[in-house]
Design a protein around this motif. Structure first.
Motif, PDB file in Angstrom:
ATOM      1  N   ALA A  18       6.291 -31.279   1.747  1.00 27.51           N
ATOM      2  CA  ALA A  18       6.333 -32.231   0.460  1.00 27.51           C
ATOM      3  C   ALA A  18       6.819 -33.378   1.006  1.00 27.51           C
ATOM      4  N   ASP A  19       8.115 -33.364   1.759  1.00 30.29           N
ATOM      5  CA  ASP A  19       8.891 -34.335   2.319  1.00 30.29           C
ATOM      6  C   ASP A  19       8.026 -35.403   3.211  1.00 30.29           C
ATOM      7  N   SER A  28       5.573 -33.892  -4.215  1.00 31.06           N
ATOM      8  CA  SER A  28       6.618 -32.855  -4.814  1.00 31.06           C
ATOM      9  C   SER A  28       6.091 -31.569  -4.152  1.00 31.06           C
ATOM     10  N   GLN A  29       7.223 -30.650  -4.146  1.00 30.64           N
ATOM     11  CA  GLN A  29       6.915 -29.282  -3.400  1.00 30.64           C
ATOM     12  C   GLN A  29       6.032 -28.647  -4.396  1.00 30.64           C
ATOM     13  N   SER A  30       6.099 -28.666  -5.790  1.00 31.23           N
ATOM     14  CA  SER A  30       4.923 -28.043  -6.707  1.00 31.23           C
ATOM     15  C   SER A  30       3.696 -28.431  -6.405  1.00 31.23           C
ATOM     16  N   THR A  68       2.088 -27.616   5.833  1.00 26.80           N
ATOM     17  CA  THR A  68       3.199 -26.239   5.386  1.00 26.80           C
ATOM     18  C   THR A  68       2.997 -25.295   6.339  1.00 26.80           C
ATOM     19  N   SER A  77       2.187 -26.847  -3.293  1.00 23.93           N
ATOM     20  CA  SER A  77       2.196 -25.486  -3.622  1.00 23.93           C
ATOM     21  C   SER A  77       0.767 -25.123  -4.392  1.00 23.93           C
ATOM     22  N   THR A 120       8.783 -27.214   0.980  1.00 21.83           N
ATOM     23  CA  THR A 120       9.452 -28.454   0.886  1.00 21.83           C
ATOM     24  C   THR A 120       9.348 -29.414   1.816  1.00 21.83           C
ATOM     25  N   LYS A 121       9.411 -28.971   3.470  1.00 21.88           N
ATOM     26  CA  LYS A 121       9.440 -29.778   4.462  1.00 21.88           C
ATOM     27  C   LYS A 121       7.948 -30.709   4.328  1.00 21.88           C
ATOM     28  N   SER A 172       7.314 -24.615   5.572  1.00 30.22           N
ATOM     29  CA  SER A 172       8.141 -24.559   4.173  1.00 30.22           C
ATOM     30  C   SER A 172       7.087 -25.578   3.357  1.00 30.22           C
TER      31      SER A 172
END
Length: 289
Positions: A24-25, A30-32, A14, A35, A21-22, A19
């Motif tokens: 997670a990808d 998942s993004q959650s 992260t 986090s 999102t990146k 980010s």
């Protein structure tokens, strides 16, 4: 994988990618989920690692202290995984490659096909970008290695592969089509289509070095768009030879009177951090090219 290791990796990725999102990808979460893992670390350690605001993510002072240690732990874990992989042989895995379009079109398909004959369960992910993007992907771990123009960033390890000559391309009925060689001065005041993104390209470097300012009518980072536009008579251009192999366009390709080249190389952060699959692919690439 140990859950704490997962959390450390989520934290490191992260920060490196900037980010949730990146990260997670890259990590297939998942993004959650990403986090939540970082929140778990913050609760376990009773500190705040990241500040979240409209501008993105920023390490707190505590985060700055912890990050190098978490990154070292992650890298050691990766080294253990790679050693285990070497002991058991290449069974499965994914090779992530940063590349630009001409390499992706003319080199990689055959290289990947040959590699998968020996290692059929290895998957590939190709990320296409410009030189700056590929450098960032290598540095932040988004790709295992990448093809770049040399020289590149000093903190990357590189292997020189090939030099690629720059050529003038013209429509078939152009007055310069009968010239045996073309000088930059021959192109003076002619409508020019420039291969460039954010002021960074081999062509821009050449023109600057030769102190030549073309009559630029169009600018794009898409090689094939340029060839299509030249074919339609919208202008002339200069492109690397590699992209001009097996082209579907009706063009005339001419040498410059003073030859110019771009040097293509392969780059990665550290050889010891490469997976066995990546090392084997790079070995095969060196033999094939």
């Amino acid at each position: 994988m140990d859950m704490n290791i997962q959390k450390y990796i989520a934290f490191v990725k992260t920060v490196e990618l900037g980010s949730f999102t990146k990260a997670a990808d890259v990590l297939n979460y998942s993004q959650s989920g990403i986090s939540r893992m970082i929140n778990d670390l913050e609760k376990e350690w009773n500190i705040t690692l990241l500040e979240r605001n409209r501008a993105g993510l920023r390490l707190t002072s505590d985060g700055l202290n912890i990050f190098p240690l978490a990154k070292k732990l992650y890298e050691e874990y990766e080294a253990v995984q790679h050693r285990l992989e070497e002991l058991s042989g290449i069974q499965t895995g994914i090779i992530r490659i940063g590349t630009f379009s001409s390499v992706a079109t003319h080199w990689l398909p055959q290289l990947m096909r040959d590699f998968q004959k020996d290692y059929p369960n290895i998957q590939f992910e190709l990320l296409l970008g410009d030189y700056d993007e590929i450098e960032k992907w290598i540095v932040n771990g988004r790709v295992d290695f990448g093809f770049l123009r040399l020289p590149t960033l000093p903190d990357l390890q590189v292997q020189y592969i090939e030099q690629d000559e720059l050529k003038v391309i013209l429509p078939e009925n152009h007055p310069l089509a009968n010239f045996s060689q073309i000088s930059l001065q021959d192109l003076y005041d002619l409508p020019f289509i420039l291969l460039e993104k954010d002021g960074n390209s081999d062509i821009t470097r050449l023109l600057h070095k030769m102190n030549f300012s073309p009559n630029v009518q169009f600018t794009t980072w898409d090689d094939y768009a340029i060839m299509a536009m030249v074919e339609k008579g919208l202008g002339i251009s200069i492109l690397p030879s590699l992209i001009l192999e097996r082209i579907p366009y009706h063009l005339v390709i001419k040498d410059l009177d003073v030859p110019a080249f771009r040097k293509i190389g392969l780059a990665y952060k550290e050889k010891r951090m490469l997976s066995l699959a990546s090392k084997k692919f790079i070995e095969g690439l060196k033999l094939a090219l």
